[in-house]
Each structure stands twice: as C-alpha cells, then as structure tokens.
Design an enzyme around this catalytic site. Structure first.
Site, PDB file in Angstrom:
ATOM      1  N   LYS A   1      49.474 -17.640 -30.905  1.00 48.86           N
ATOM      2  CA  LYS A   1      50.270 -16.978 -31.929  1.00 48.86           C
ATOM      3  C   LYS A   1      51.759 -17.167 -31.636  1.00 48.86           C
ATOM      4  CE  LYS A   1      48.333 -13.278 -33.514  1.00 48.86           C
ATOM      5  NZ  LYS A   1      47.700 -11.981 -33.282  1.00 48.86           N
TER       6      LYS A   1
ATOM      7  N   ARG B   1      51.477  -7.498 -30.875  1.00 53.01           N
ATOM      8  CA  ARG B   1      50.178  -8.174 -31.027  1.00 53.01           C
ATOM      9  C   ARG B   1      49.849  -8.973 -29.779  1.00 53.01           C
ATOM     10  NH1 ARG B   1      49.667 -10.068 -37.164  1.00 53.01           N
ATOM     11  NH2 ARG B   1      51.347  -8.824 -38.022  1.00 53.01           N
TER      12      ARG B   1
ATOM     13  N   GLY C   1      38.096 -10.419 -29.281  1.00 55.62           N
ATOM     14  CA  GLY C   1      37.655  -9.289 -28.470  1.00 55.62           C
ATOM     15  C   GLY C   1      38.791  -8.434 -27.949  1.00 55.62           C
TER      16      GLY C   1
ATOM     17  N   MET D   1      42.625  -6.374 -27.744  1.00 54.46           N
ATOM     18  CA  MET D   1      43.458  -5.514 -28.572  1.00 54.46           C
ATOM     19  C   MET D   1      44.236  -6.393 -29.509  1.00 54.46           C
ATOM     20  SD  MET D   1      46.703  -3.151 -27.806  1.00 54.46           S
ATOM     21  CE  MET D   1      47.821  -4.153 -28.774  1.00 54.46           C
TER      22      MET D   1
ATOM     23  N   ARG E   1      48.435 -21.042 -37.838  1.00 55.08           N
ATOM     24  CA  ARG E   1      47.533 -21.635 -36.834  1.00 55.08           C
ATOM     25  C   ARG E   1      46.631 -22.647 -37.536  1.00 55.08           C
ATOM     26  NH1 ARG E   1      43.844 -16.182 -36.079  1.00 55.08           N
ATOM     27  NH2 ARG E   1      43.338 -16.019 -38.283  1.00 55.08           N
TER      28      ARG E   1
ATOM     29  N   HIS F   1       8.722 -25.826 -27.075  1.00 61.22           N
ATOM     30  CA  HIS F   1       8.030 -26.955 -27.690  1.00 61.22           C
ATOM     31  C   HIS F   1       8.348 -27.047 -29.177  1.00 61.22           C
ATOM     32  CE1 HIS F   1       4.460 -28.956 -29.540  1.00 61.22           C
ATOM     33  NE2 HIS F   1       4.680 -29.793 -28.527  1.00 61.22           N
TER      34      HIS F   1
ATOM     35  N   SER G   1      17.039 -44.494 -17.466  1.00 63.86           N
ATOM     36  CA  SER G   1      17.334 -43.568 -18.548  1.00 63.86           C
ATOM     37  C   SER G   1      17.211 -42.153 -17.996  1.00 63.86           C
ATOM     38  CB  SER G   1      16.360 -43.780 -19.705  1.00 63.86           C
ATOM     39  OG  SER G   1      16.610 -42.830 -20.706  1.00 63.86           O
TER      40      SER G   1
ATOM     41  N   CYS H   1      18.355 -39.808 -22.298  1.00 66.51           N
ATOM     42  CA  CYS H   1      17.480 -39.547 -23.435  1.00 66.51           C
ATOM     43  C   CYS H   1      17.018 -38.100 -23.469  1.00 66.51           C
ATOM     44  CB  CYS H   1      16.285 -40.481 -23.421  1.00 66.51           C
ATOM     45  SG  CYS H   1      15.258 -40.239 -21.981  1.00 66.51           S
TER      46      CYS H   1
ATOM     47  N   TYR I   1      24.563 -45.961 -22.963  1.00 59.81           N
ATOM     48  CA  TYR I   1      24.207 -45.351 -24.243  1.00 59.81           C
ATOM     49  C   TYR I   1      23.721 -43.921 -24.056  1.00 59.81           C
ATOM     50  CZ  TYR I   1      19.258 -46.078 -23.092  1.00 59.81           C
ATOM     51  OH  TYR I   1      18.024 -46.041 -22.486  1.00 59.81           O
TER      52      TYR I   1
END
Lengths: 911, 911
Positions: free
Chosen positions: A49, A119, A128, A130, A364, A480, A802, A869, A889
C-alpha cells in the site's frame, strides 16, 4: 500506551532476518514530495500500500499526504519487546509536521484539525491483519473544530462516533458487536431504523455510551491526545502482524519468510461524505472479469469507504459519474491511463472525492480471472505497454485451469448440499450411481452419471471411465478418485465429510436433511469442491485466440518440454490439443482393469504354474497391443513412455467376498482358492510391497508380454507410416541390477520381435538376425531414495530417468499418501510446511534427492534424458523447480498441459 | 577335448576385472622347489589350497610335487570362450616334466607311471565346485605298470575303477548313481557286500561296465591319453566355477567379486592304500571344538582319502598312530608345530602315509567353534605366537553367539519335527501354548511355555515376555516374533513352513504325522532353526575367563561405544553383564502393552476430548515413571536413550471382533464405538502412517506425559545418588520443524518439573525458576531419507542422532519389511544383492544416506553424538561400516553386545 508486549513465542521460521535498526523509520509522500527509500526492494520497506502511494506521488497523482512507518520498524518492534528504534519519536513528530504542512491543518488543532487514517500495509495483501482506523485525531475539542470548519455538526459527530467504534474495536480489542448493540439501543429508543437518520443529539448519546463502554472494558478513559491515539494505533497494527488470523493467512498462502512485518500508513483524511459533491469509490482500469479494456468500478456519493464495503446503499456504476461529476470523471479516467502506463499493469484503485477534489487513496495490481489475465496480457503487449516476457509473467498459471473446464453458469441458481475438496476441476451434472458396474450400465443406456462412493479403488476404473464425475466421502486431493479424475479430465469432489454414502442401499445422505437415491440428479463443481442439488446450468470453456497467443509465446521461450500422463487414445488426443509433446507416463495397468481384461488378469494372478500364467498373459497381450497401436498413432512424431506393470497383484482381485464368489463362478475356480490366493497376496504395506520391477524380476513373463505388445504395436503402426518413438519404462526400481536384469529381458524380446534399441551405449545385439523395425529407449522411474543416491549405477544402462515424485515424496518423507491426510493438514496449520508436499515438490528434501539423482545420472551419461511424471508435473512452482534442476521435460495430466507450458515459460523468463 | 564353451550369460557383477593375460599360468612346488608368484595377494593367483602347498614347500615340508594352474588363467578361460592364454600348452608340458623329474616317474609311462590328483582351489573354500579327480593318468597300459610296480594288482585295478568313476562323474557329468548301480550289480552277482571284498576279476568286470557306460553316455570312448585326461579335467574344474551350486554358494556366503575364478592343483599321487605301512588322515593342530592344545584328528590305515570321508570304516584317533607308526607320528606332530609357527593359526591338514613316508596334502586355517576360537586366540597370544590384534581378528564375531546361549546337549538324542528360520539363538524346552493370554496364565502357575503362533503382534508382548521361546509359522528373520525374541534374548524359530497352527483349537501340526496339543513339550533350537519333540537336554553357556580376556582386549582397541536396545530392567541388567555402555534404544511402547496399561492406553485412544485423553494418560504416567526409575537405576552412570511413542495408535486396539467386544464390556463402551474408532484409525500403509513424532505433534499431551515420567523418574533416582543420564529421542522425524515443535514441548515440561537441559547450544531457559534436578539431552531418530538429506536443519536443535536403520532401509529401498520376503529371497538367489539389506547395512544406498546425514549433521554441530539402534547394530559387517562412518556408538539387543564389541575392535584394528 500499550508499548511493551511479551516477546512472541511463535516459531521463527524466517531463516534470514532483516537488519533491525533501519534508518529512517518513516517516509513521507504527497503530490509534491516523494521520499523513496534507498532499497532495491522498496516494497519490503514500504509495504504494498505504501509503495503504491509512493509510486503515485512520484508521478504527481493526487494522493492525500501520507507518512509510512516502515516494515523494518515493525520487525524491530517484534524483536525488541514492542519498542521502537532510537529516534523514532522524533521521526514521527517530523512526519506529523509534514502532514500538517501539506494539509495546512494541525494534529490536535481545535481550529483546523488534521485527522488521519491509520492502515496496515505489508509487502503482500494480508486480509488477516488489522486494517484501518479512520478519523484518528478526533477528541471533544477537535470535534468542535471539525464541526465548525465543515459547518456540518452531524458529519463531525458521525465521524467521532465511527472513530470511537473503529479504534475501540481494532486498537482496544473491544468486540464489534458491543458497539453495534449500543447503537441499536439508541436507534430503537428513538424509533430510528437507519444510521443516516441519527440526529446530532442521538449521536452524542451514542458517543457517551461508547466512551463509557471503553472506560468499562479497558479500565481507562478513551485517550484524547491525538499523539497517544496514533502511537496506540501504530502499535496495534504492528501487533496484528502476529495475530492468529494473520499467521494462518500467511501459512495458507505460502507467504515466504522474507515477508516479515507490516508497514503502517498514516494518511491525512479526506472525506467523501462532505455532501453532494463528495463521493468515494473503487475502480479497475480494465474489466477484471473479462479483461476488456473498459473502465470498471463503482462509487457512492456522499459516503465514506466503509459504506461501499458495507453494502447498505447500492453503489453506482462508474460510468454514471460522467453525469454526476463530469470533470472529476475526466480527471479520474485520465489517471487510469497514467497508472497503467506507470505500473505496466491493470490497476485496482480506491478514490475519494472531497468537494469535487479527487484523491487516490490506494492503487495496486488488480485481481482478475484467468480469462481476464490472458486477455489483458495479450492486449497490453499489443498496446506496447509490456513486452511478451512481462505478459507471460503477468498470468498466474493455475488460473488457466478455469479456462479449460466447463464452469457453473455464474447466473445460475444453486443449492449447495455438500462441500468437499476441489479434487479435479470442472462442473458437471449427472444422475448418481453407487457402483462402477452401475456406472457402466447406465452409461450404456446413454445416461449421464456421477459415481458416488465412500472411496474408489483401481477396480472401479471402468466405471469411472463411464461416469462424468466422482463424489467421494473419503480421500484427499491425491486419493485414487482425485488422481484418476485429474488424469481423465473429469470433475471430482473428494473427501466430503458432509455426506454419508450407503453403497449397498444406494443412498446418499447430505448434511442434515437431504437424502438422495440412485438416479437423482446432482451437479458437482470440482473447481471449488461444491455439490449442488439437481441440474445446475454450466458454461463451456472458450479457447480464445488470446489463449492460443499466450501459449505460442510460452512455447517460444520455455526450455522444458511438456508431455502428458495419458493411458488412453482419448486422453492422448485431449493432451495433444492442449499442446502436449508426447506421453511422459502411460500406466499400462489401467488397461488391465477394463472389464474384458480383468478376467484374464485374474486368471494370470491365480495361475499356479508358469505355463498357465503365460497362457493368460497371451490373451492380454493382444488387447494391450491394440491399445498401444492407437496410442502410438495418436502421438505420431512424439515419444510415448510406457511404464511396465506397477501395482501389486492383489489390486486386481476383488475385495468383497460376494464379488469374489461371483468371479470364482465365472472362472470355474473354487471360491476358497481365490480367497486363499487373495489372502496370500495381501500386504501390510502395499505401497512398499511386491510391485513394479519386483514383479517383473520374479515373473519376467509379464514383462515379456508387455514388451512384445509394445514393440509389435510399434512395428505395425510404423509400417503405416507413423513416426513411433516408444520408451519402455521400468517402475519402482531401487537397485541397478533390477534394471540390468529387465533390460536383458527387454533385449531378448526385442531380438525376438526384430526390434532394435536406440542406444548408443553398450547394448550391442550382434545376435539380432532380423532387420530393425523400430527404435526404442529403455529407462526407469526414479521414485525411491535408493535409486536417487545410486543413480550413477542406473545410468550405466538406462537411457532415461523419469521422476515419480508421488512415490518419491512418500518414501523420502515416510508418508503414505493414503494415510497422511490425518497429520498433513495439522502440519500445514502449524506451519511445519506451507504447502502439502504432495501438491508442490518439497525442494529441500525430495528436491535434494532429485538433485543427487540428476548429478549422479548425468555424470555417467551426459545426454541422459530426465523428466518428471508425478502429479507435481502440473504444479507451477514444481515446474519452475524442474526447470532450475535442468530436467528435459515435465509430464502432467492433459488438462494441466497448458499450465505447465506457461509455468515452464515463466521459469525460463525468470532465469 | 571339450575345450570350448559358450560364453557364460550370467551377470558380470565384478566391477574390477583382473588382468586377463597373466604370466606365468602355472607355478610349481615341491619339498625342494617353491616358485611363488610375484604378487601381494598370492592367494588370488594360487587359490587357498595352492597357497597352502606353496607355503609348506617354502618351509620344506613334505608335500607331494604339485603344479598350480593359476586363478587368472581361469578368469581368462571364462572370458575367452574356454580357451587358454598363449604359451599355456608349453607351460603345462613343463609342469608335467617338473612332476616327472621330482617323482622320478613318467606321465603315461607304462613302467613307472606318474599319476596325479586334480583339484579345484579358489581363493576361498568353495564346496559347490568340482572337487577332486584322483589317479588321473591311468589307462590300460599304465594300469599294468602300476600293478607291477606295486606288486598289487588289486590295488591297481581298484585305483582304475575309482578313477573311471570320479572322472566319469565330475569331468564327464555322468550321474554318480549310474556307476554305483553297476558296482552294486557286480557285487550282487558275486555275492559280495563290501567294496574291499571285490577281487581283481570282479574289478575288471566293473571297469568294463564303466567304460561301456561312458561310451554310451558320452558317445565316445573313455580317453586313454593322460594329457587329454588332464586337459579335460582342468577345463571341467574351470567350468565348475560357474555351475549353479557354486554360483549359489558364492551368493549365499557373500563372496566378494574380486574372488573371481579357481586355480587347479595338479599333484603327484601318493597312496595311503598301499598296505599296512600306508595310511591317510586329517588332523587339526588343536581341538577345533574346545580349542584345547591337543592333537586332534583321525586316520585310516591302508586307505585313500575318500574312504575317510565315506565313513564306511571307522577311523582311528590320531593318538593311536603313536603305536601304529611311531616315527611317522613324531614327524607329523613336529610338523603341527611348524605349521602353527608359520601360519600363526590353528591348522586343518590332510596327510597321507605311503609306505611309512609322510606327505602333507593340504593345510588350511582350521574351522572352529566360537568357544575354540576364543580359547585359541587367547592361548596363542600367551604363547607369543600372535599379538592381541591378530588374536582379535582371528575370531568371527558371529561365532560368539554360540557362547551366550544355552545349547542343545551335543550328546542328547533328538527328533526333529520341524525346521524354520534360526530367528533368535539359544535352545529351550517348554510346554506349548497358543495365545499370549495362556502364556501369561501358565507362567503364573510356574510352568515353562513355548508360545506357538501363526505370527505374533505387538499385543502379544506380555505373553511373549512370559514364554521362554516362540515358534511361528509365518514371518522372516525380521518378523515381529524374531525381533522381539532377539531383543528379549529368547529362543525363536520363525517362518516354519513345516507346521500348521490352529490357534483356536490349540493344535500344532508338524510335518506329515505329528500332532501336538496345548501342554505338550517341545524343544526349540533357535541357533539352527530346529524344533524337537519333547524335552531335549541343553547345556548352559560358560562365560569362561578366555571370553572375558578377549572382551577386555576388544575394549582396549575399539573406538565405537556399544549400547543396548532394552525396554525392561531385566534386559538392561543382562546387557550390562555383557558389557553394554548404556541404552541406545528404549522403546516406550512396549511398556504400554503390559496388561494393566493397555487398558489405560485404549482409554486414551478412545478419548474424544483432550481432557479425557489427559486423564487416561495420567494413569499411564505413574506406571511409566516407575519403569524409568528402575531402568535408570540399572544403568547407573550410563546414558539411557528413551524413544517417545513410536507405533500408530491402532496397534494398541485388538484385532478380533470378539476381543474388541470383550474390551468394550470392560471399558463400558459400546462395542460399535470401539469398532468404528478402530476402523477410523486403520491405515493402508501403517509403516508410513500416523505414528512417531506425527502423533506427538498432533497430540502433544502424550509427549508431555512421557517427558514428565522420564524427568520425574530421573529426579527421583538422582536423589538416591544414581548417576542418571536420560536422552529423550524423537522418532519418525522428516522435517526439522517437528523436532523444534517437540523440543519446545519437552522444554516446557522440563521447566515445569524443574529439569534443565544439558545443551550448550541455544536452549536457554531464562524463565526456569527451579533449581536444575537432572541434565538430559534431546535428540532424534534418523530413520527417513528426508531426515538424512536435511540433517543440517535437525542438528540446529538436536544434540544426538540415532540411525533407525530398519525404517531407513524400508524407506530408502521402498521395501516393507513385512512384505518384502516374497521378493528378497528371489533377489538374493538372482544375485541382485548378496545379503538381505535388513540383516546387513546396504552400504551403497542406505549407507550413503547415513553418510549424508553424518556430514550434514556434524557440519552444523561438531560434537553431535551419533549412534545406530537398528537391528544392524549387532551385525559385524554393519558395525565395521559404522566405525568407518565415524559414529560414536552402536546399540544392539543384549545378546549381541559382545559380538558388537568384538566387531568394533576388529574394525579399529583393520583400520
């Protein structure tokens, strides 16, 4: 003053503490002054802020004068028992003097009182903590001044009433409803129903009662000294950094430890409630829902910010301001452009108009939907505002998920009947069924079904394939049902403690009073984890041109390839549509669960001799071969990694005695034999049992069958002109001899069917008399710690690795994915870690194991191909880690492919 | 000649291959010639047998001339398709010429034929290989020569008959029984029952039949050319290196890969069967059973070596030779001294006397019992033959086990009714009972019982404590029964597939025809894994003075401390007697299983609220405190490591519905509630479930209770003057936050009870107002891979690490100890590894994890105390590994303590 506090006993998770005696402690900003800190990360000094205000002051936007008490001051405060650095008092006095000078008012001056808002403002948005105290500086004498100066006693008394209430609540910790109760009492006595109807006299009564309440609750009178008020408010903000809500918020949102404290913004008050030329509102520089380039916002005439939030009056759409206050409107919209130009972003701002004078209170980065993020990124790039890299970085990869699945129609009416875990995204309606068999049957009749179970198991796989979505009472995000759903791209709500499922009687009980039976309609939203009664209309995803553009840009910069985990041609096709460059994991066992095969599989398992086993396997072989042919054809030109049989054999046998008796009749085997065999195969810890390559080593005939099916399928489609690139993968390995033994089996079969390996290293096959049909690679899953620390030994024969990070996480932590839910939730609550290690790779532990494997593997085989994977392959943070690790990958479920592509691009850009 | 063979397809496990073109291939030795190879490890060139002969030739002992075909020649042969290095043929001819010259005979010379024996001889003794062909060089013409020269046609024909049979069997591969069948036929036809009764004519018939059999089976005539015979025999020996029995033997006996091939010893025959001044025999230089310094051996007059082995005639005791052949006896016993002096060892030798001329055919280190090993080591040191280090190295630590337990009286008659795994050593007789409850009850009546179960579980613990031994039908060497038995020092035979246990009907069925019922007597020998019918008498172990001497020497050199795993004062006392220097692992959960506590424990588990839980815990606390008081008193002056609760809670609930209903009645709880709670607590993979520190983090009140019990107990005994050193150990940790959170709990409780931590690092407790009562340490088990790779983070708060290598092996390999039996056996068979990783630490994998933990841990905390408390702590090879790793101590079950002390000493000496 409540200056000292006991030192917090909460865990100090921050490994790197910031310097605790910063200088200066306070920075000042206004439309004419901009005192920026000397820091590369001013956000860590000023907070979000504060920095927004600082940036706006830099470009001379009309911000009310403000002083920012820095974050390092908060850190100092936390670490020094609630005291401040040397010289703080003087800096604060200087700061107030600055505000006085800029506004021409005096703090505590009865003639022209300076009022301020206080603030909190951390480096990230922190709901969360003040939040805000407005109108600070009021006391009986400045109240009079304000009243006279504005000529509006009611306004002044209302300000004072609000100030007492907010200060009492957020600084003094008196329950909000105590104040509301007193207010209601006065309203009731005076027969008044609306706050705005309160007269000055009534407000005076309220103020008296508030002051008495405060005296009563705190044991002392309400502080009238503005400096005392200010000091108390600053201390309260600092303390709120460690209140339980704030601590939870940081844990839940994975706030990194370098975000360590909050700033306090002390800003001269401006009033949007000074009459009909005053107003207050919020706005976005573009539409945060669609991304369209249009002004988007709302405002209230003659109101303060809290009125907009409270929602008592209905705000007007921003465009109406053009009528209400045309000049201000013009000024405001011009500022939108300045803001975007300066911040290179879509901005969310708060503004106040005090008697036709516009002030910007906050700016913001604007939150936006996935769709909006994509459109804004592409538009801004085309407008020349940002380059492609910044465009790519501007989109949260996870937000793309919204674009890929059907969503609940935002306009639809819906009744939530249960909540659970958002296990697999997408919204879908269907009739409920309670068994896999019913799902198959109903689907055969063309019906849309939702499979409802306590939990699912591998034997349900065909029914799961037939249903459109799954709802389970038990199991977590990696149960599952959840894993299969994500793999198949189906909607799933798992682990709903709101429901009770009676599978036998085919009844679903939801919450206190809803009972559903087979065939009743429900709608799942797997993106949010909600279940609705009946059919709720959904909207289909749009793969807009902007989406394609972003994906193209991502592909241009990313270094990681993205494959998919797919077991069926349908999944493979979906994944290719989403841009998958091959299959990174085909789980062959899923093929065994199909109804016509499970029988042969069970026959195989029940075989007492090698010959019987081979006979049963030959039935399966033909089926597997045709599966592979389809898969290879679908993945023409791309590698297809096929994992050999992975689960323990008992997973293929039915669990219920009734079921096993039925099977026994079908198979013409004594049910007792089947039960005994199941008993013999049962395991104490199946996860660590007789599975994967262990089965293959003991029963090589299973591997032979699978390899034959793979290579014959490859040869068949190759002949048809398909560019086929099979990669045979050995699972659950922990010793290099396992892969050597199985590589010999694979080579032997390859020689038999005339295949030839694609290895430059060692696998000579001088005895191969047939001409080579297809080339293929042999590699291994790396999913056990021992494979990681002995990866050099594996790399001698293996052409690719992998990472199976699901199992690697299980064994590295010693967690069973099926059982760990009981403590992982608590661990996250306690901040042991910030995110479930099954969701995002635990870099310190599992990541270290991966690093060891990569280093040892590549030391032996420089061009070793390495991928991942596990479920983590679709998690953006994990994708970035894989990029840093130098993997070739990532492989993820089809619907995560676009997310992985973007995450991989972001990782490359960030590097 | 069968010179070429196909290249072996067996795995090449040897990482270091020897040079394949050695020179020379053949070495010659006799009483006058000693052609030693130029090598630091001549054993790897000559093999054990060859080296023994070489050494004896060096000190001019009467060895028959011999040539040794080297081990590298065998390696070359294996790697070059059964061919020999260049120049081999010439060397062999030269070698035969050497034998001819030394003996004055000619190979194939019909007048004075040289006959040779051909024997395999690897670097280690290898019973699986081809052993011996005697009398090679005989053919119809040399037979005549032998007959004439000895004047003993029957002797000559008998030699020939034997030669044909041995050559046919071991070189040509014709079944032994085919020859025996023909021999029997001739004996039957001639009415002769003993081989010695066969006349020359009968022997000629046998020879004819043998030659015909060989012609028939091999398709060619028996080779008459001695050189051809010799070449074939050498090739057969070399090939026998890779026959299945030999390969299995090497696997089972953990033969390292550098032992890679066998030598062939071609030695001039000498004959012990040339009449009444000839003899053959075997001897030990000391008594191999008792270790006494006395000549020990036996011989047969007028016989060949195989007659001694065959056992048809009863050999005479060596001392009788003083009468039979006094001069030879004197020569022989003088040689005993020379051998011991030269080899610095107790020697096992074979000798032959040919017409009063003594020959030593073989000398090697003599196998001995544990008792003999200890006595010989001490005696030889006192004789000045060896120093203490060599004395320590001369004893196999595992052999000490025999000394520590009662043994079956060697003279007792016994009937084996079942075999199983030798799961926990010692012999014991008792009446069989079939449930833990019965074991407790019968023990209460003063009866000796053996608990017979299909398998045991933690809830049987009290019954196990009451019984003297356990017999189980299921479970391996690391099953619950086995682990508990070793821990308690009780005898156990586990996994006996010969028995069927009906626990309900209380019946034990053994083998085909023995049925036993409750109360019947059996005897277990857990050292060998046998079960005998009835009471078999046993002999008590003697802790002789020599044993104490060896232990003292071991303690002088070893660097590793040795602690014990003990949960009861009784175990602790036993362990101290065996020299334990503290408790390395006290498993507190075993205390919960006692009958009076399990009730409170179950109450705790069933509690729905914190208050209920705390109430139940307070009952247990008093009991735990008194346990700890006893334990601390017993271990006065030594550290006692107490592990906080480890197993998942469901282990404390009964498994059977009937049992749970009984419990429900006792507890006055609805049985359905109990069942539901058990169901809710059940886990898919309990090994990886909600246990250890995970329970402690979620239910800190359990930890609080345990810590209070520990510290209060410490304070109580400290006041009585006991030097108490508690070490509180946190189990199943994978994240440093777990230990931080629990350290805070421990500190808080310590502050409450007035304890004070013994840490130099960080744990200031400035708020502690009470005076310190006892000092203690806080540490953690390192038993999960993640704890290893993040050990630096743990070392910040932890003062000690203790490797739980059982669980670490499970998670590093991904093996469930309960389920892995199914494939580990197969893996060992296939040579994936040579030894079950649960028996001896897998150095490459698990060891690497340990190394990482040691390095990372000590990098942060230099004086971090590190030990091991898994089953491996009592395995000599693992103890040596722990020494190399630089651990501070090993901890093992009481009865393994002496073994660990010796193993630790050997490790220090070897270094």
């Amino acid at each position: 003053m409540q200056k000292s506090t006991t030192k917090t006993s909460s865990p100090t998770v921050s490994p790197s503490k910031q310097e605790t005696t910063p200088s200066p402690s306070i920075y000042a900003f206004s439309q004419s002054v901009s005192q920026m800190p000397q820091s590369e990360t001013p956000k860590y000094i000023l907070g979000g802020k504060g920095l927004g205000l600082a940036e706006m002051s830099k470009i001379k936007l009309p911000v009310p004068p403000v002083i920012v008490v820095s974050i390092p001051t908060c850190t100092y405060f936390q670490e020094h028992d609630g005291t401040y650095p040397d010289g703080f008092e003087k800096e604060l006095n200087d700061g107030i003097a600055f505000l006085e000078k800029e506004t021409g008012k005096g703090f505590g001056d009865p003639q022209s009182p300076l009022l301020v808002s206080v603030r909190s403002g951390a480096a990230i948005s922190m709901p969360g903590m003040m939040d805000t105290v407005l109108n600070l500086g009021l006391n009986p004498s400045t109240l009079e001044g304000l009243s006279k100066k504005t000529g509006n006693p009611r306004f002044a008394w209302d300000c004072y009433r609000r100030f007492l209430q907010m200060f009492g609540d957020v600084v003094l910790g008196i329950e909000h409803h105590s104040f509301e109760g007193l207010l209601d009492e006065v309203k009731r006595k005076n027969g008044v129903s609306n706050d705005t109807e309160l007269s000055v006299e009534m407000l005076k009564t309220v103020v008296e009662k508030y002051r008495a309440l405060i005296q009563n609750e705190t044991g002392s009178a309400f502080p009238d000294d503005p400096m005392e008020q200010l000091n108390m408010a600053i201390g309260a903000v600092f303390k709120s950094w460690n209140n339980p809500r704030a601590v939870s918020y940081r844990r839940i949102n994975r706030v990194p430890p370098e975000i360590n404290g909050t700033a306090v913004n002390v800003q001269a008050m401006v009033f949007g409630n000074l009459g009909d030329t005053s107003a207050t509102g919020v706005a976005f520089t573009r539409n945060p829902s669609t991304g369209d380039k249009e002004f988007y916002g709302e405002y209230l005439m003659n109101a303060q910010g809290e009125d907009v939030v409270a929602g008592i009056r209905t705000p007007k759409h921003l465009s109406e301001m053009n009528t209400d206050l045309p000049e201000v409107y013009e000024e405001l919209t011009a500022i939108f452009g300045q803001l975007e130009e300066h911040f290179k972003d879509m901005i969310d701002l708060e503004f106040t108009i005090e008697e036709e004078k516009l002030y910007i209170l906050q700016a913001r980065s604007g939150k936006r939907t996935g769709k909006a993020a994509v459109k804004i990124a592409v538009d801004m790039e085309q407008e020349g505002l940002i380059d492609r890299k910044k465009a790519l970085l501007s989109i949260d990869p996870s937000a793309l998920d919204q674009l890929l699945h059907p969503m609940i129609d935002p306009k639809a009416e819906k009744q939530v009947i249960a909540k659970g875990l958002p296990a697999s995204p997408g919204a879908v309606s269907g009739q409920i069924v309670f068994s896999a068999i019913d799902a198959v049957e109903w689907a055969g009749q063309g019906k849309k079904t939702i499979l409802v179970r306590n939990e699912t198991s591998p034997e349900d796989i065909e029914g799961m394939n037939s249903a459109l979505g799954f709802l389970t009472a038990r199991g977590g995000m990696t149960s599952h049902a959840a894993v299969v759903a994500r793999g198949m791209g189906k909607s799933c709500v798992s682990g709903s403690s709101d429901i009770a499922v009676n599978e036998e009687k085919k009844l679903l009980h939801c919450g206190a009073d809803i009972d559903l039976k087979e065939g009743d309609w429900i709608t799942l939203d797997g993106s949010v984890g909600e279940v609705y009664l009946g059919k709720v209309s959904t909207v289909e995803p749009e793969m807009s041109g902007d989406f394609a553009t972003i994906m193209q840009w991502a592909d241009e910069v990313r270094e990681l390839r993205v494959r998919t985990n797919a077991d069926t041609p349908k999944d493979a096709a979906t994944a290719r549509k989403f841009g998958a460059e091959g299959i990174g994991l085909c789980r062959t066992e899923h093929m065994f669960f199909k109804e016509d095969r499970i029988f042969a599989m069970r026959e195989m398992i029940l075989s007492e001799t090698l010959e019987e086993r081979v006979k049963a396997l030959s039935t399966i072989e033909k089926m597997q071969q045709s599966d592979f042919e389809e898969l290879f054809t679908e993945m023409d030109g791309f590698p297809v990694t096929i994992r050999l049989l992975d689960p323990p054999l008992h997973e293929f046998l039915p669990h219920e005695d009734a079921e096993i008796e039925e099977i026994a009749r079908e198979m013409k085997v004594d049910a007792e034999v089947l039960k005994a065999r199941r008993e013999a195969l049962s395991e104490v810890n199946p996860m660590l049992g007789f599975r994967g390559c262990r089965l293959a080593v003991v029963y090589p005939e299973i591997t032979e069958m699978q390899v034959r099916a793979i290579l014959n399928a490859a040869a068949v489609v190759a002949k048809k002109g398909v560019d086929v690139r099979p990669e045979i993968e050995i699972p659950v390995t922990s010793h290099y001899r396992e892969v050597e033994i199985l590589t010999e089996v694979i080579k032997r079969v390859a020689d038999e069917v005339g295949g030839k390996e694609n290895s430059e290293s060692g696998h000579t096959d001088k005895n191969n008399k047939k001409s080579p049909a297809v080339t293929f690679k042999v590699g291994t899953m790396i999913e056990l710690p021992r494979a990681c620390v002995t990866a050099d030994e594996f790399a001698r024969t293996m052409e690719f690795f992998s990472f199976g990070t699901n199992d690697l996480t299980q064994t590295t932590f010693g967690y069973s994915r099926d059982d760990a839910g009981r403590f992982i939730t608590k661990y996250i609550e306690l901040g042991v870690y910030q995110v479930d290690p099954f969701q995002s790779i635990d870099e310190k532990g599992v990541g270290e194991m991966m690093l060891i494997a990569v280093e040892k593997g590549r030391a032996v085989r420089k061009d070793l191909e390495i991928g991942i994977c596990g479920e983590h392959g679709g998690d953006p943070k994990s994708v970035e880690f894989c990029h840093r690790l130098g993997l070739d990958y990532v492989s993820c479920s089809p619907y995560r492919v676009p997310i992985a592509r973007l995450a991989a691009a972001q990782a490359a850009v960030r590097e």
